[in-house]
Design an enzyme around this catalytic site. Structure first.
Site, PDB file in Angstrom:
ATOM      1  N   SER A  70      -7.106   5.685  -3.565  1.00 33.67           N
ATOM      2  CA  SER A  70      -7.963   6.205  -2.500  1.00 33.67           C
ATOM      3  C   SER A  70      -8.406   5.096  -1.546  1.00 33.67           C
ATOM      4  O   SER A  70      -8.435   3.918  -1.906  1.00 33.67           O
ATOM      5  CB  SER A  70      -9.207   6.865  -3.091  1.00 33.67           C
ATOM      6  OG  SER A  70      -8.864   7.779  -4.090  1.00 33.67           O
TER       7      SER A  70
HETATM    8  N1  SAH Z   1      -8.743   7.509  -8.677  1.00 31.14           N
HETATM    9  C1  SAH Z   1      -7.435   6.997  -8.334  1.00 31.14           C
HETATM   10  C2  SAH Z   1      -6.777   7.729  -7.182  1.00 31.14           C
HETATM   11  C3  SAH Z   1      -6.345   9.044  -7.620  1.00 31.14           C
HETATM   12  S1  SAH Z   1      -4.925   9.741  -6.850  1.00 31.14           S
HETATM   13  C4  SAH Z   1      -7.476   5.515  -8.021  1.00 31.14           C
HETATM   14  O1  SAH Z   1      -8.561   4.934  -8.001  1.00 31.14           O
HETATM   15  O2  SAH Z   1      -6.409   4.942  -7.834  1.00 31.14           O
HETATM   16  C5  SAH Z   1      -4.991  11.257  -7.746  1.00 31.14           C
HETATM   17  C6  SAH Z   1      -4.422  11.188  -9.142  1.00 31.14           C
HETATM   18  O3  SAH Z   1      -4.735  12.420  -9.779  1.00 31.14           O
HETATM   19  C7  SAH Z   1      -2.914  11.069  -9.180  1.00 31.14           C
HETATM   20  O4  SAH Z   1      -2.535   9.964  -9.933  1.00 31.14           O
HETATM   21  C8  SAH Z   1      -2.462  12.376  -9.839  1.00 31.14           C
HETATM   22  O5  SAH Z   1      -1.337  12.231 -10.668  1.00 31.14           O
HETATM   23  C9  SAH Z   1      -3.690  12.750 -10.641  1.00 31.14           C
HETATM   24  N2  SAH Z   1      -3.802  14.161 -11.011  1.00 31.14           N
HETATM   25  C10 SAH Z   1      -3.500  15.265 -10.272  1.00 31.14           C
HETATM   26  N3  SAH Z   1      -3.763  16.378 -10.963  1.00 31.14           N
HETATM   27  C11 SAH Z   1      -4.247  15.998 -12.176  1.00 31.14           C
HETATM   28  C12 SAH Z   1      -4.711  16.684 -13.336  1.00 31.14           C
HETATM   29  N4  SAH Z   1      -4.703  18.010 -13.421  1.00 31.14           N
HETATM   30  N5  SAH Z   1      -5.133  15.950 -14.395  1.00 31.14           N
HETATM   31  C13 SAH Z   1      -5.144  14.588 -14.348  1.00 31.14           C
HETATM   32  N6  SAH Z   1      -4.723  13.886 -13.281  1.00 31.14           N
HETATM   33  C14 SAH Z   1      -4.286  14.569 -12.202  1.00 31.14           C
END
Ligand code: SAH
Length: 221
Positions: A70
């Site tokens: 993010s």
């Molecule tokens: N917080 C992260 C950025 C997140 S990007 C950071 O600091 O880098 C969003 C992430 O959510 C992705 O890696 C994606 O694979 C994950 N994601 C999407 N749906 C999900 C779910 N149902 N359960 C767990 N992770 C999920």
């Protein structure tokens, strides 16, 4: 870890990080604890080496598998909302991604339980926490929509991928007085960052900002 790698040089040096922190302050991030965390947590170690020189730009960056780390402003704002009243003891995060958001929370003293549905990202984040000695971050591979009931209740829940609505199982895992921060709206639609507080058993919802996140998906990969 090699201290030079941790502290960074050139485009990952302290001066570059200070520039980012100043920018975030100009854009409304007020909490000095959050600004300090952004200054100290080495974001360049949460992205591919080829992107390290852009790690302190205020932009999201690709982390592979179609996902992104993010934007720093978003991380800072969500963190600010979670710790506004007090530092929560335990926070549940949905969407570990690179692990950067979890690392920022751990730096502030939070015990973080974070779930990622892409195995390669979960494994990589777990290894990073080991390298950086961030023992307060616990990474689990799985579908975050179910939460992580074993460590509930959480004083904070942070969702870093966008669902249409907050998955129901999370409500049972949010402590009284707890806060949930999430981008709502799902894929390809405008999303709003909301803060939901549980006060006297009721849920109070506040709009914070318009944002753009990857969607929260069901199941695991
Ligand atoms: N917080 C992260 C950025 C997140 S990007 C950071 O600091 O880098 C969003 C992430 O959510 C992705 O890696 C994606 O694979 C994950 N994601 C999407 N749906 C999900 C779910 N149902 N359960 C767990 N992770 C999920």
């Amino acid at each position: 870890m090699d201290p030079n790698r941790y502290q960074g040089i050139g485009m990952t040096s302290r001066r570059t990080r200070e520039r980012l922190v100043n920018r975030l302050a100009e854009e409304g991030i007020r909490d000095p604890r959050v600004l300090q965390a952004i200054l100290e947590v080495p974001r360049h170690l949460f992205v591919d080496e080829a992107l390290a020189s852009r790690a302190y730009d205020n932009t999201p960056l690709p982390i592979g598998h179609g996902q992104t780390i993010s934007q720093p402003w978003v991380v800072a704002r969500m963190t600010e909302l979670l710790i506004e009243q007090s530092i929560p003891e335990r926070v549940l995060e949905l969407g570990t991604g690179s692990g950067y958001q979890a690392a920022v929370l751990a730096y502030l003293g939070v015990e973080v339980y974070t779930i990622e549905r892409i195995k390669a990202l979960a494994d990589q984040a777990r290894q990073r926490m080991r390298d950086l000695k961030l023992h307060r971050v616990h990474v689990r591979y799985g579908d975050g929509s179910e939460g992580w009931p074993q460590h509930a209740p959480y004083q904070g829940i942070i969702v870093t991928a966008a669902p249409e609505e907050v998955p129901d199982p999370l409500w049972d895992q949010l402590d009284e007085g707890g806060r949930l921060v999430a981008p709502l709206g799902g894929a390809g639609r405008p999303q709003e960052l909301v803060l939901i507080e549980r006060v006297d058993g009721e849920l109070r919802r506040r709009h914070v900002a318009s944002v753009s996140f990857v969607p929260l998906l069901g199941g695991c990969r």
